[in-house]
Each structure stands twice: as structure tokens, then as C-alpha cells.
Design a protein around this motif. Structure first.
Motif, PDB file in Angstrom:
ATOM      1  N   GLY A  36      37.896  22.843 -13.324  1.00 50.40           N
ATOM      2  CA  GLY A  36      36.623  22.923 -12.612  1.00 50.40           C
ATOM      3  C   GLY A  36      36.707  22.145 -11.320  1.00 50.40           C
ATOM      4  O   GLY A  36      37.545  21.249 -11.159  1.00 50.40           O
ATOM      5  N   ASP A  37      35.819  22.470 -10.414  1.00 51.41           N
ATOM      6  CA  ASP A  37      35.779  21.798  -9.120  1.00 51.41           C
ATOM      7  C   ASP A  37      35.340  20.348  -9.283  1.00 51.41           C
ATOM      8  O   ASP A  37      34.859  19.941 -10.354  1.00 51.41           O
ATOM      9  CB  ASP A  37      34.806  22.518  -8.182  1.00 51.41           C
ATOM     10  CG  ASP A  37      35.300  23.900  -7.780  1.00 51.41           C
ATOM     11  OD1 ASP A  37      36.526  24.132  -7.806  1.00 51.41           O
ATOM     12  OD2 ASP A  37      34.454  24.748  -7.448  1.00 51.41           O
ATOM     13  N   LEU A  38      35.460  19.572  -8.214  1.00 54.05           N
ATOM     14  CA  LEU A  38      34.916  18.218  -8.203  1.00 54.05           C
ATOM     15  C   LEU A  38      33.435  18.288  -8.536  1.00 54.05           C
ATOM     16  O   LEU A  38      32.717  19.149  -8.028  1.00 54.05           O
ATOM     17  CB  LEU A  38      35.095  17.574  -6.821  1.00 54.05           C
ATOM     18  CG  LEU A  38      36.501  17.113  -6.455  1.00 54.05           C
ATOM     19  CD1 LEU A  38      36.558  16.724  -4.983  1.00 54.05           C
ATOM     20  CD2 LEU A  38      36.939  15.959  -7.329  1.00 54.05           C
ATOM     21  N   GLY A  39      32.991  17.406  -9.419  1.00 54.46           N
ATOM     22  CA  GLY A  39      31.579  17.376  -9.789  1.00 54.46           C
ATOM     23  C   GLY A  39      31.172  18.379 -10.846  1.00 54.46           C
ATOM     24  O   GLY A  39      29.990  18.509 -11.153  1.00 54.46           O
ATOM     25  N   ALA A  40      32.130  19.090 -11.427  1.00 51.78           N
ATOM     26  CA  ALA A  40      31.800  20.115 -12.428  1.00 51.78           C
ATOM     27  C   ALA A  40      31.470  19.512 -13.796  1.00 51.78           C
ATOM     28  O   ALA A  40      30.933  20.207 -14.652  1.00 51.78           O
ATOM     29  CB  ALA A  40      32.943  21.118 -12.565  1.00 51.78           C
TER      30      ALA A  40
END
Length: 162
Positions: A36-40
Motif C-alpha cells: 500500500g501507499d504511504l499512509g495506507a
């Protein structure tokens, strides 16, 4: 045979509840890869899992240390859970040079954020978890890729957002 699980988590409490449910489904030797992306929500999910598995102390993101070990009790046995964050790793060879591959020994539970950073040398995952921001919540998919991962999914008792 269930090979994957999908849900929408409306908020951070949903992510924490999934982490707690996963803690109850753990088994020694599991390799869990978080995508997942950063902050996911990868670290938030891991933190909830570790606390639900009995770790009482602080759970920090291993962004700079690359790995953080924890010991939890599963069925009355001490099991090491090693949380990896490979985001800052420059190459897959760094993973080998650090000796991390030895942690995947069939006894430890290894949770890896950013597994693609070590993909060519990383042992195969038993369970891949994909987290994606969706509005104010998260879409999550768990995919088993081994018998151990499949047995984890079969033990998972999670009803999102109740």
C-alpha cells in the motif's frame, strides 16, 4: 477453498479491529507482506496486531532500523514477531547483507512493509495484505499464497465495521 478476503474499513477503528482479528489467526512461521501507499495503514495494522497478540509496549515503525523484533504468546508458546519496513532500503542486497533472510526460519512470524524493495531475494509470502485509501477509510484484501496463509485465512474471524 477461500483464498482471499476483501473488506472496506470505514475508519482507523476498522483497521485496528482487523489487526486484532489477524492476531487471533497467527501461526508460527507466517510471512505476511503488507502492500500500500504511504499512509495506507500498514504500520497501524501491524501495531494493532502486535497489541492484540499481547505486546504491551510501544510499537514503533521500523522505518530507520528496518526491523523491530517483538515476542508474543501464541497458544502458551513464545513466538517472535519481526516487523520489517523496507521503504528506505536501497537494494535487495541490503536485505541479504543485514542477515534478514535468516529471520524467515519457519518459527518467526515476519511482517514486511514494502516487500517489493527486496522482492528478488525475499522468501515467498504466505499472506499478502493490500491496503488502499478509499475515501475516509481503507479497502483491504488478504490473499493467501501458501497452505500456511490459507489456514490463517480460515481461522480469521472478522466482521468489518460492526
Amino acid at each position: 477453498m477461500t483464498e482471499h478476503f476483501k473488506a472496506h474499513l470505514h475508519d482507523e477503528a476498522g483497521t485496528a479491529a482487523l489487526g486484532a482479528a489477524l492476531a487471533r489467526a497467527l501461526a508460527p512461521g507466517l510471512a505476511i507482506y503488507l502492500h500500500g501507499d504511504l499512509g495506507a495503514g500498514k504500520t497501524a495494522l501491524t501495531r494493532a496486531l502486535l497489541h492484540a497478540a499481547g505486546h504491551a509496549g510501544h510499537v514503533k515503525s521500523p522505518t530507520y532500523t528496518l526491523s523491530e523484533p517483538y515476542t508474543v504468546q501464541l497458544d502458551g508458546r513464545s513466538v517472535n514477531v519481526i516487523h520489517f519496513d523496507l521503504y528506505r532500503m536501497g537494494s535487495a542486497e541490503e536485505f541479504l547483507d543485514a542477515g534478514f533472510r535468516e529471520d524467515f526460519d519457519g518459527r518467526n512470524i515476519c511482517i514486511v512493509e514494502w516487500p517489493e524493495k527486496a522482492e528478488p531475494v525475499l522468501p515467498p509470502a504466505d499472506l499478502n495484505i493490500y491496503l488502499n485509501v478509499a475515501g475516509t477509510g481503507r479497502d483491504v484484501e488478504l490473499q493467501a499464497s501458501s497452505e500456511l496463509g490459507l489456514s490463517c485465512l480460515h481461522r480469521l474471524k472478522f466482521a468489518p465495521n460492526l
